[in-house]
Design an enzyme around this catalytic site. Structure first.
Site, PDB file in Angstrom:
ATOM      1  N   SER A  42      32.836  39.590  23.338  1.00 52.15           N
ATOM      2  CA  SER A  42      32.198  40.576  22.453  1.00 52.15           C
ATOM      3  C   SER A  42      31.070  41.264  23.204  1.00 52.15           C
ATOM      4  O   SER A  42      30.498  40.693  24.135  1.00 52.15           O
ATOM      5  CB  SER A  42      31.595  39.868  21.234  1.00 52.15           C
ATOM      6  OG  SER A  42      30.875  40.779  20.430  1.00 52.15           O
TER       7      SER A  42
ATOM      8  N   TYR B  10      26.056  33.669  17.090  1.00 53.28           N
ATOM      9  CA  TYR B  10      27.263  34.360  17.572  1.00 53.28           C
ATOM     10  C   TYR B  10      27.081  34.760  19.043  1.00 53.28           C
ATOM     11  O   TYR B  10      27.955  34.517  19.879  1.00 53.28           O
ATOM     12  CB  TYR B  10      27.524  35.579  16.680  1.00 53.28           C
ATOM     13  CG  TYR B  10      28.801  36.330  17.010  1.00 53.28           C
ATOM     14  CD1 TYR B  10      30.043  35.709  16.927  1.00 53.28           C
ATOM     15  CD2 TYR B  10      28.765  37.685  17.396  1.00 53.28           C
ATOM     16  CE1 TYR B  10      31.210  36.403  17.225  1.00 53.28           C
ATOM     17  CE2 TYR B  10      29.929  38.381  17.672  1.00 53.28           C
ATOM     18  CZ  TYR B  10      31.150  37.735  17.596  1.00 53.28           C
ATOM     19  OH  TYR B  10      32.308  38.426  17.883  1.00 53.28           O
TER      20      TYR B  10
HETATM   21  N1  LIG Z   1      35.813  42.684  14.659  1.00 52.22           N
HETATM   22  C1  LIG Z   1      34.785  42.854  15.467  1.00 52.22           C
HETATM   23  O1  LIG Z   1      33.852  43.628  15.177  1.00 52.22           O
HETATM   24  C2  LIG Z   1      34.723  42.164  16.792  1.00 52.22           C
HETATM   25  C3  LIG Z   1      33.887  42.694  17.784  1.00 52.22           C
HETATM   26  C4  LIG Z   1      33.813  42.065  19.018  1.00 52.22           C
HETATM   27  C5  LIG Z   1      34.553  40.942  19.270  1.00 52.22           C
HETATM   28  N2  LIG Z   1      35.364  40.449  18.287  1.00 52.22           N
HETATM   29  C6  LIG Z   1      36.122  39.231  18.584  1.00 52.22           C
HETATM   30  O2  LIG Z   1      37.484  39.571  18.544  1.00 52.22           O
HETATM   31  C7  LIG Z   1      38.255  38.412  18.212  1.00 52.22           C
HETATM   32  C8  LIG Z   1      39.250  38.775  17.122  1.00 52.22           C
HETATM   33  O3  LIG Z   1      38.543  39.088  15.951  1.00 52.22           O
HETATM   34  P1  LIG Z   1      39.091  40.089  14.827  1.00 52.22           P
HETATM   35  O4  LIG Z   1      38.201  41.263  14.815  1.00 52.22           O
HETATM   36  O5  LIG Z   1      40.538  40.276  14.966  1.00 52.22           O
HETATM   37  O6  LIG Z   1      38.711  39.269  13.516  1.00 52.22           O
HETATM   38  P2  LIG Z   1      39.650  38.572  12.434  1.00 52.22           P
HETATM   39  O7  LIG Z   1      40.578  39.548  11.858  1.00 52.22           O
HETATM   40  O8  LIG Z   1      38.699  37.844  11.538  1.00 52.22           O
HETATM   41  O9  LIG Z   1      40.502  37.527  13.289  1.00 52.22           O
HETATM   42  C9  LIG Z   1      39.925  36.443  13.958  1.00 52.22           C
HETATM   43  C10 LIG Z   1      40.901  35.294  14.003  1.00 52.22           C
HETATM   44  O10 LIG Z   1      40.259  34.174  14.625  1.00 52.22           O
HETATM   45  C11 LIG Z   1      40.693  32.986  14.025  1.00 52.22           C
HETATM   46  N3  LIG Z   1      39.573  32.221  13.469  1.00 52.22           N
HETATM   47  C12 LIG Z   1      38.551  32.656  12.717  1.00 52.22           C
HETATM   48  N4  LIG Z   1      37.792  31.634  12.318  1.00 52.22           N
HETATM   49  C13 LIG Z   1      38.349  30.530  12.820  1.00 52.22           C
HETATM   50  C14 LIG Z   1      38.035  29.170  12.742  1.00 52.22           C
HETATM   51  N5  LIG Z   1      36.986  28.730  12.056  1.00 52.22           N
HETATM   52  N6  LIG Z   1      38.841  28.283  13.376  1.00 52.22           N
HETATM   53  C15 LIG Z   1      39.912  28.732  14.053  1.00 52.22           C
HETATM   54  N7  LIG Z   1      40.268  30.026  14.165  1.00 52.22           N
HETATM   55  C16 LIG Z   1      39.497  30.903  13.552  1.00 52.22           C
HETATM   56  C17 LIG Z   1      41.590  33.362  12.859  1.00 52.22           C
HETATM   57  O11 LIG Z   1      42.945  33.256  13.249  1.00 52.22           O
HETATM   58  P3  LIG Z   1      44.001  32.413  12.403  1.00 52.22           P
HETATM   59  O12 LIG Z   1      43.688  32.686  10.966  1.00 52.22           O
HETATM   60  O13 LIG Z   1      45.285  32.922  12.886  1.00 52.22           O
HETATM   61  O14 LIG Z   1      43.754  30.989  12.758  1.00 52.22           O
HETATM   62  C18 LIG Z   1      41.282  34.805  12.604  1.00 52.22           C
HETATM   63  O15 LIG Z   1      42.351  35.471  12.051  1.00 52.22           O
HETATM   64  C19 LIG Z   1      37.227  37.325  17.840  1.00 52.22           C
HETATM   65  O16 LIG Z   1      37.046  36.464  18.924  1.00 52.22           O
HETATM   66  C20 LIG Z   1      35.957  38.113  17.585  1.00 52.22           C
HETATM   67  O17 LIG Z   1      34.801  37.352  17.825  1.00 52.22           O
HETATM   68  C21 LIG Z   1      35.476  41.038  17.068  1.00 52.22           C
END
Ligand SMILES: NC(=O)c1ccc[n+]([C@@H]2O[C@H](COP(=O)([O-])OP(=O)(O)OC[C@H]3O[C@@H](n4cnc5c(N)ncnc54)[C@H](OP(=O)(O)O)[C@@H]3O)[C@@H](O)[C@H]2O)c1
Length: 251
Positions: free
Chosen positions: A131, A144
Protein backbone atom coordinates in the site's frame (compact mmCIF):
# COMPACT_ATOMS: atom_id res chain seq x y z
CA UNK A 1 0.32 -22.12 -18.96
CA UNK A 2 1.37 -20.15 -15.87
CA UNK A 3 0.32 -21.25 -12.40
CA UNK A 4 -0.62 -18.27 -10.24
CA UNK A 5 -1.59 -18.37 -6.56
CA UNK A 6 -3.59 -15.41 -5.23
CA UNK A 7 -4.59 -14.83 -1.58
CA UNK A 8 -7.62 -12.83 -0.46
CA UNK A 9 -9.12 -13.98 -3.72
CA UNK A 10 -12.67 -12.81 -3.10
CA UNK A 11 -11.56 -9.21 -2.56
CA UNK A 12 -12.28 -6.37 -4.97
CA UNK A 13 -8.80 -6.10 -6.43
CA UNK A 14 -8.38 -9.87 -6.74
CA UNK A 15 -11.69 -10.16 -8.61
CA UNK A 16 -10.44 -7.73 -11.23
CA UNK A 17 -7.11 -9.53 -11.53
CA UNK A 18 -8.83 -12.88 -12.06
CA UNK A 19 -10.95 -11.39 -14.87
CA UNK A 20 -7.71 -10.58 -16.68
CA UNK A 21 -6.25 -14.08 -16.26
CA UNK A 22 -8.67 -16.35 -18.15
CA UNK A 23 -5.96 -18.61 -19.58
CA UNK A 24 -3.83 -19.20 -16.53
CA UNK A 25 -4.02 -21.98 -13.99
CA UNK A 26 -5.17 -20.13 -10.88
CA UNK A 27 -5.02 -21.25 -7.27
CA UNK A 28 -7.37 -18.94 -5.43
CA UNK A 29 -7.24 -18.79 -1.64
CA UNK A 30 -10.00 -17.28 0.47
CA UNK A 31 -11.69 -17.60 3.82
CA UNK A 32 -15.02 -18.75 2.39
CA UNK A 33 -15.31 -21.46 -0.26
CA UNK A 34 -18.93 -20.62 -1.12
CA UNK A 35 -17.95 -17.08 -1.93
CA UNK A 36 -15.10 -18.31 -4.10
CA UNK A 37 -17.40 -20.73 -5.95
CA UNK A 38 -19.95 -17.97 -6.52
CA UNK A 39 -17.29 -15.71 -8.00
CA UNK A 40 -15.12 -18.15 -9.89
CA UNK A 41 -17.12 -21.33 -10.39
CA UNK A 42 -17.03 -20.71 -14.14
CA UNK A 43 -13.31 -20.10 -14.50
CA UNK A 44 -11.92 -23.02 -16.54
CA UNK A 45 -8.65 -23.32 -14.66
CA UNK A 46 -9.27 -22.15 -11.12
CA UNK A 47 -8.74 -24.28 -8.06
CA UNK A 48 -10.64 -22.73 -5.15
CA UNK A 49 -9.31 -23.25 -1.65
CA UNK A 50 -10.78 -22.23 1.67
CA UNK A 51 -8.01 -21.62 4.18
CA UNK A 52 -7.07 -19.46 7.13
CA UNK A 53 -3.81 -17.99 5.84
CA UNK A 54 -2.84 -16.95 9.37
CA UNK A 55 -2.48 -20.64 10.26
CA UNK A 56 1.06 -21.44 9.15
CA UNK A 57 0.75 -25.20 9.62
CA UNK A 58 -2.35 -25.15 7.35
CA UNK A 59 -0.25 -23.27 4.78
CA UNK A 60 2.53 -25.83 5.05
CA UNK A 61 0.10 -28.72 4.48
CA UNK A 62 -1.57 -26.92 1.57
CA UNK A 63 1.71 -26.12 -0.17
CA UNK A 64 2.99 -29.68 0.23
CA UNK A 65 -0.19 -30.88 -1.48
CA UNK A 66 -0.01 -28.24 -4.23
CA UNK A 67 3.61 -29.13 -4.98
CA UNK A 68 2.59 -32.73 -5.55
CA UNK A 69 -0.08 -31.71 -8.03
CA UNK A 70 1.51 -28.75 -9.81
CA UNK A 71 4.99 -28.86 -11.31
CA UNK A 72 5.62 -25.32 -10.33
CA UNK A 73 3.86 -22.32 -8.85
CA UNK A 74 5.20 -19.56 -11.07
CA UNK A 75 3.63 -16.54 -9.44
CA UNK A 76 2.51 -15.76 -5.89
CA UNK A 77 0.27 -12.73 -5.39
CA UNK A 78 0.00 -11.90 -1.69
CA UNK A 79 -3.14 -9.83 -1.85
CA UNK A 80 -5.09 -10.53 1.36
CA UNK A 81 -5.14 -7.58 3.70
CA UNK A 82 -7.33 -5.16 5.58
CA UNK A 83 -7.12 -1.88 7.46
CA UNK A 84 -8.67 -0.08 10.41
CA UNK A 85 -8.34 3.69 10.32
CA UNK A 86 -8.45 4.70 13.99
CA UNK A 87 -6.42 6.85 16.36
CA UNK A 88 -3.68 4.74 18.01
CA UNK A 89 -5.44 4.74 21.39
CA UNK A 90 -8.56 3.16 19.87
CA UNK A 91 -6.62 0.12 18.70
CA UNK A 92 -6.61 -3.03 20.83
CA UNK A 93 -3.86 -5.55 21.40
CA UNK A 94 -5.99 -8.07 19.51
CA UNK A 95 -6.29 -5.67 16.52
CA UNK A 96 -2.51 -5.31 16.44
CA UNK A 97 -1.87 -9.04 16.47
CA UNK A 98 -4.64 -9.92 14.00
CA UNK A 99 -3.67 -7.30 11.42
CA UNK A 100 -0.01 -8.28 11.52
CA UNK A 101 -1.07 -11.92 11.15
CA UNK A 102 -2.96 -11.19 7.92
CA UNK A 103 -1.11 -8.27 6.32
CA UNK A 104 2.44 -9.20 7.28
CA UNK A 105 3.04 -12.65 8.77
CA UNK A 106 0.93 -14.59 6.27
CA UNK A 107 2.62 -12.70 3.43
CA UNK A 108 6.04 -13.54 4.88
CA UNK A 109 5.19 -17.19 5.48
CA UNK A 110 3.77 -17.78 2.03
CA UNK A 111 6.67 -15.91 0.45
CA UNK A 112 9.34 -17.84 2.33
CA UNK A 113 7.73 -21.20 1.59
CA UNK A 114 7.22 -20.55 -2.12
CA UNK A 115 10.48 -18.65 -2.56
CA UNK A 116 12.39 -21.72 -1.42
CA UNK A 117 10.93 -23.69 -4.37
CA UNK A 118 11.34 -20.80 -6.81
CA UNK A 119 14.98 -20.49 -5.78
CA UNK A 120 15.53 -24.17 -6.62
CA UNK A 121 13.92 -23.87 -10.03
CA UNK A 122 15.61 -20.49 -10.63
CA UNK A 123 12.45 -18.72 -11.71
CA UNK A 124 9.32 -17.26 -10.24
CA UNK A 125 7.69 -14.00 -9.25
CA UNK A 126 6.37 -12.86 -5.89
CA UNK A 127 4.02 -9.89 -6.10
CA UNK A 128 3.17 -8.37 -2.75
CA UNK A 129 0.15 -6.09 -2.73
CA UNK A 130 1.17 -3.64 -0.07
CA UNK A 131 0.00 0.00 0.00
CA UNK A 132 1.00 3.64 -0.31
CA UNK A 133 0.44 3.48 3.48
CA UNK A 134 3.59 1.32 3.57
CA UNK A 135 5.58 4.19 2.06
CA UNK A 136 3.89 7.23 3.59
CA UNK A 137 2.50 7.17 7.14
CA UNK A 138 -0.54 9.31 7.87
CA UNK A 139 -2.69 9.90 10.95
CA UNK A 140 -5.16 7.14 11.93
CA UNK A 141 -3.12 4.57 10.05
CA UNK A 142 -0.48 3.71 12.66
CA UNK A 143 -1.33 0.01 12.75
CA UNK A 144 -2.14 -0.40 9.06
CA UNK A 145 1.02 1.52 8.08
CA UNK A 146 3.13 -0.54 10.48
CA UNK A 147 1.93 -3.80 8.90
CA UNK A 148 2.55 -2.47 5.40
CA UNK A 149 5.94 -0.81 6.13
CA UNK A 150 7.02 -4.19 7.55
CA UNK A 151 5.79 -5.99 4.43
CA UNK A 152 7.82 -3.62 2.24
CA UNK A 153 10.95 -4.06 4.39
CA UNK A 154 10.59 -7.83 4.12
CA UNK A 155 9.99 -7.69 0.36
CA UNK A 156 12.95 -5.39 -0.27
CA UNK A 157 15.34 -7.74 1.50
CA UNK A 158 13.80 -10.83 -0.10
CA UNK A 159 14.25 -9.25 -3.54
CA UNK A 160 17.99 -8.93 -2.91
CA UNK A 161 18.31 -12.50 -1.66
CA UNK A 162 16.43 -13.91 -4.64
CA UNK A 163 18.13 -11.71 -7.25
CA UNK A 164 20.98 -14.17 -7.95
CA UNK A 165 18.41 -16.91 -8.64
CA UNK A 166 16.39 -15.01 -11.23
CA UNK A 167 13.34 -14.83 -8.94
CA UNK A 168 11.57 -11.45 -8.89
CA UNK A 169 9.90 -9.66 -6.00
CA UNK A 170 7.61 -6.72 -6.71
CA UNK A 171 5.76 -4.52 -4.23
CA UNK A 172 2.53 -2.94 -5.42
CA UNK A 173 1.69 0.21 -3.50
CA UNK A 174 -1.62 1.75 -4.48
CA UNK A 175 -3.36 4.75 -2.97
CA UNK A 176 -7.07 4.39 -2.13
CA UNK A 177 -8.96 1.99 -4.41
CA UNK A 178 -12.74 1.75 -4.64
CA UNK A 179 -13.33 -1.68 -3.06
CA UNK A 180 -15.04 -3.08 0.02
CA UNK A 181 -11.79 -2.48 1.89
CA UNK A 182 -13.39 0.70 3.21
CA UNK A 183 -16.39 -1.12 4.74
CA UNK A 184 -14.07 -2.13 7.54
CA UNK A 185 -11.34 0.53 7.36
CA UNK A 186 -13.70 3.50 7.35
CA UNK A 187 -17.21 2.39 8.37
CA UNK A 188 -18.68 5.91 8.51
CA UNK A 189 -17.38 6.70 5.03
CA UNK A 190 -15.79 10.03 5.99
CA UNK A 191 -12.29 9.20 4.73
CA UNK A 192 -13.69 7.72 1.54
CA UNK A 193 -15.61 10.93 0.94
CA UNK A 194 -12.57 13.13 1.45
CA UNK A 195 -10.45 11.14 -1.03
CA UNK A 196 -13.28 10.55 -3.52
CA UNK A 197 -11.54 12.46 -6.27
CA UNK A 198 -8.32 10.44 -5.94
CA UNK A 199 -9.94 7.00 -5.81
CA UNK A 200 -8.37 4.42 -8.10
CA UNK A 201 -10.57 2.00 -9.99
CA UNK A 202 -9.84 -1.65 -9.09
CA UNK A 203 -9.91 -2.75 -12.74
CA UNK A 204 -7.29 -0.14 -13.67
CA UNK A 205 -5.02 -1.19 -10.80
CA UNK A 206 -5.50 -4.87 -11.68
CA UNK A 207 -4.56 -4.18 -15.30
CA UNK A 208 -1.26 -2.60 -14.22
CA UNK A 209 -0.50 -5.52 -11.89
CA UNK A 210 -1.29 -8.19 -14.48
CA UNK A 211 0.93 -6.39 -16.98
CA UNK A 212 4.02 -6.73 -14.79
CA UNK A 213 3.61 -10.46 -14.06
CA UNK A 214 6.88 -12.16 -15.01
CA UNK A 215 8.70 -8.82 -15.32
CA UNK A 216 11.57 -7.76 -13.13
CA UNK A 217 9.85 -4.70 -11.67
CA UNK A 218 10.89 -3.46 -8.23
CA UNK A 219 7.76 -1.57 -7.27
CA UNK A 220 4.53 -0.28 -8.71
CA UNK A 221 3.41 2.90 -6.96
CA UNK A 222 0.02 4.30 -7.92
CA UNK A 223 -1.27 6.82 -8.81
CA UNK A 224 1.56 8.93 -10.21
CA UNK A 225 0.72 11.84 -7.92
CA UNK A 226 1.12 9.69 -4.80
CA UNK A 227 4.31 8.21 -6.22
CA UNK A 228 5.63 11.78 -6.44
CA UNK A 229 4.38 12.44 -2.91
CA UNK A 230 6.31 9.36 -1.77
CA UNK A 231 9.53 10.68 -3.36
CA UNK A 232 8.93 14.05 -1.70
CA UNK A 233 8.27 12.30 1.65
CA UNK A 234 11.59 10.45 1.37
CA UNK A 235 13.58 13.56 0.44
CA UNK A 236 11.91 16.06 2.81
CA UNK A 237 10.45 14.03 5.69
CA UNK A 238 10.01 16.96 8.10
CA UNK A 239 8.11 19.09 5.62
CA UNK A 240 6.17 16.04 4.47
CA UNK A 241 5.07 15.34 8.06
CA UNK A 242 3.83 18.92 8.33
CA UNK A 243 1.80 18.59 5.13
CA UNK A 244 0.52 15.09 6.00
CA UNK A 245 -0.51 16.25 9.47
CA UNK A 246 -2.25 19.43 8.33
CA UNK A 247 -3.17 20.07 4.68
CA UNK A 248 -3.45 16.42 3.61
CA UNK A 249 -4.85 14.98 6.83
CA UNK A 250 -7.78 13.18 5.18
CA UNK A 251 -8.41 10.43 7.71
N1 LIG B 1 -8.73 -0.64 -1.31
C1 LIG B 1 -7.72 0.17 -1.03
O1 LIG B 1 -7.89 1.39 -0.88
C2 LIG B 1 -6.32 -0.35 -0.92
C3 LIG B 1 -5.26 0.55 -1.08
C4 LIG B 1 -3.96 0.09 -0.98
C5 LIG B 1 -3.70 -1.24 -0.75
N2 LIG B 1 -4.76 -2.10 -0.61
C6 LIG B 1 -4.45 -3.50 -0.34
O2 LIG B 1 -4.91 -4.25 -1.43
C7 LIG B 1 -5.21 -5.58 -1.01
C8 LIG B 1 -6.58 -5.98 -1.55
O3 LIG B 1 -7.56 -5.17 -0.95
P1 LIG B 1 -8.95 -4.81 -1.64
O4 LIG B 1 -8.95 -3.35 -1.89
O5 LIG B 1 -9.24 -5.73 -2.74
O6 LIG B 1 -9.94 -5.01 -0.40
P2 LIG B 1 -11.08 -6.10 -0.17
O7 LIG B 1 -12.05 -6.05 -1.27
O8 LIG B 1 -11.54 -5.85 1.23
O9 LIG B 1 -10.30 -7.49 -0.26
C9 LIG B 1 -9.31 -7.86 0.66
C10 LIG B 1 -9.31 -9.36 0.82
O10 LIG B 1 -8.34 -9.71 1.82
C11 LIG B 1 -8.81 -10.80 2.57
N3 LIG B 1 -8.89 -10.49 3.99
C12 LIG B 1 -9.41 -9.40 4.58
N4 LIG B 1 -9.39 -9.53 5.91
C13 LIG B 1 -8.86 -10.72 6.17
C14 LIG B 1 -8.60 -11.43 7.34
N5 LIG B 1 -8.88 -10.93 8.54
N6 LIG B 1 -8.05 -12.66 7.25
C15 LIG B 1 -7.77 -13.17 6.03
N7 LIG B 1 -8.00 -12.55 4.86
C16 LIG B 1 -8.54 -11.34 4.94
C17 LIG B 1 -10.22 -11.11 2.10
O11 LIG B 1 -10.19 -12.19 1.18
P3 LIG B 1 -11.11 -13.48 1.37
O12 LIG B 1 -12.44 -12.97 1.83
O13 LIG B 1 -11.09 -14.09 0.04
O14 LIG B 1 -10.44 -14.30 2.41
C18 LIG B 1 -10.65 -9.88 1.37
O15 LIG B 1 -11.58 -10.16 0.39
C19 LIG B 1 -5.09 -5.56 0.53
O16 LIG B 1 -3.85 -6.10 0.90
C20 LIG B 1 -5.14 -4.09 0.87
O17 LIG B 1 -4.46 -3.79 2.07
C21 LIG B 1 -6.05 -1.69 -0.71
Amino acid sequence: MRTILITGASGGLAQEMVKLLPNDQLILLGRNKEKLVQLYGNHPYAELIEIDITDDSALETLLADLHLRYDEIDVLVNNAGYGIFEEFDQISDQDIHQMFEVNTFALMNLSRRLAARMKESRKGHIINIVSMAGLIATGKSSLYSATKFAAIGFSNALRLELMPYGVYVTTVNPGPIRTRFFDQADPDGSYLKSVERFLLKPDAVAKKIVKIIGKNKRELNLPMLLNLAHKFYTLFPKLADKLAGETFNYK
